[in-house]
Design an enzyme around this catalytic site. Structure first.
Site, mmCIF file in Angstrom:
data_model
loop_
_atom_site.group_PDB
_atom_site.id
_atom_site.type_symbol
_atom_site.label_atom_id
_atom_site.label_comp_id
_atom_site.label_asym_id
_atom_site.label_seq_id
_atom_site.Cartn_x
_atom_site.Cartn_y
_atom_site.Cartn_z
ATOM 1 N N LYS A 1 33.110 13.641 20.953
ATOM 2 C CA LYS A 1 32.726 14.459 22.107
ATOM 3 C C LYS A 1 31.208 14.435 22.281
ATOM 4 C CE LYS A 1 36.737 17.503 21.702
ATOM 5 N NZ LYS A 1 37.286 18.765 21.212
ATOM 6 N N GLN B 1 35.856 24.024 18.092
ATOM 7 C CA GLN B 1 36.863 23.047 17.694
ATOM 8 C C GLN B 1 37.947 23.726 16.851
ATOM 9 O OE1 GLN B 1 36.988 19.925 18.824
ATOM 10 N NE2 GLN B 1 38.842 19.454 17.682
ATOM 11 N N ASP C 1 36.784 24.649 27.502
ATOM 12 C CA ASP C 1 38.063 24.273 26.899
ATOM 13 C C ASP C 1 39.233 24.993 27.577
ATOM 14 O OD1 ASP C 1 38.565 22.366 25.000
ATOM 15 O OD2 ASP C 1 38.026 23.628 23.285
HETATM 16 N N1 GUN Z 1 41.824 20.746 18.541
HETATM 17 C C1 GUN Z 1 42.768 19.901 18.988
HETATM 18 N N2 GUN Z 1 42.637 19.718 20.318
HETATM 19 C C2 GUN Z 1 41.600 20.487 20.711
HETATM 20 C C3 GUN Z 1 40.981 20.722 21.966
HETATM 21 O O1 GUN Z 1 41.365 20.206 23.014
HETATM 22 N N3 GUN Z 1 39.931 21.569 21.947
HETATM 23 C C4 GUN Z 1 39.503 22.159 20.808
HETATM 24 N N4 GUN Z 1 38.487 22.997 20.891
HETATM 25 N N5 GUN Z 1 40.049 21.958 19.634
HETATM 26 C C5 GUN Z 1 41.092 21.119 19.590
#
Ligand code: GUN
Length: 288
Positions: free
Chosen positions: A54, A98, A121
């Site tokens: 990311k 995350q 998110d």
């Molecule tokens: N863990 C697995 N998928 C995601 C996601 O799309 N966003 C976040 N923040 N954590 C994750």
């Protein structure tokens, strides 16, 4: 006719170029780039990789990425302090925590503290509620990526039978509501569903986010179905989806592969969400 195989990497590259173009112009005008803060707790290998990817994707399109890494032993209070600081910081446009968090920290109690206007998110209850009422502000990136695929391939949604396998708050539930909002007849299946095949065989649009490698086989799929595979499973060092590609491909009219399908779109949509947060914050759009 053989199924169309979605080139998620190609579509994602196009979206990233669009984001980059806008970022370049706006950052000069505003004197600062859009900025995404990413909080990573612990050393989980998959999470560390996602966060690194990311960050890289942000930098490539000119979005500044601020990564905050804390050990798995971090206290809930320390995380809340970080979030309060990021919420107040005028230079931060997007905040992402995350997941998963370590077991001693209740995820919900952390996600609720993210400023909904910076919640790129889409996990804050107010953004999830917006989805329910049909007025979403931020929607989670993976469901957005799925809708992007359906729209780019001009898949008719209204009135069609859509089945979502998996009911997570990250994928299953939000994509079900997005499809419902577009007037599909939506069925959500989960591990307690009896006779799952009976539902998947009805699906004109089948979204699989079950977290089980190769779970959906050809005999579970309707002829001509649009099949979206959201699974990311590591089996013997290889990435495989929740859909058994070999047996489903001959029956589907469109299918997303793993890797290279929905995955790359997830990151691209996160960049798009971060840009739209920045634009809203500098007064360029009413949304979000
Ligand atoms: N863990 C697995 N998928 C995601 C996601 O799309 N966003 C976040 N923040 N954590 C994750």
């Amino acid at each position: 006719m053989p199924a169309q195989v979605v080139d998620g990497r190609g579509i994602a590259a196009g979206i990233r170029r669009e984001v980059q173009g806008e970022v370049e112009t706006l950052a000069v005008k505003q004197g600062r780039p859009p900025t995404l803060a990413v909080i990573l707790v612990g050393e989980d290998l998959a999470s560390t990789t996602y966060v690194r990817n990311k960050g890289k994707a942000c930098e490539e399109v000119g979005i500044k990425s601020v990564q905050i890494h804390r050990p798995a032993s971090v206290s809930r209070e320390a995380l809340l302090d970080i979030l309060h600081g990021l919420n107040k910081d005028e230079t931060i446009d997007g905040i992402l925590v995350q997941l998963p968090l370590p077991p001693h920290i209740e995820e919900r109690s952390i996600l609720e503290v993210v400023d909904p206007a910076k919640d790129v998110d889409g996990f804050h209850p107010s953004n999830l509620g917006g989805l329910l009422t049909g007025h979403p502000r931020f929607v989670a990136s993976t469901p957005l990526g799925i809708m992007e695929v359906l729209d780019r391939f001009r898949i008719a949604i209204e009135g069609r039978d859509a089945v979502v396998v998996g009911w997570s708050t990250i994928v299953g539930k939000p994509v079900a509501f997005l499809l419902l909002q577009r007037r599909a007849t939506v069925t959500v299946c989960q591990k307690w569903t009896r006779d799952l095949d009976q539902y998947t065989r009805q699906a004109e649009i089948l979204v699989v986010a079950a977290g089980k490698p190769g779970f959906v086989k050809g005999d579970m799929v309707k002829e001509g179905a649009v099949v979206i595979d959201v699974g990311i499973n590591r089996v013997d060092g290889r990435l495989v989806g929740d859909v058994d590609f070999a047996s489903v491909y001959p029956k589907a009219s469109l299918i997303t592969p793993v890797p290279g399908g929905v995955g790359p779109l997830t990151v691209a949509m996160l960049l798009k969400n971060t840009l739209s947060s920045y634009k809203a914050r500098i007064g360029l759009s009413s949304k979000p």
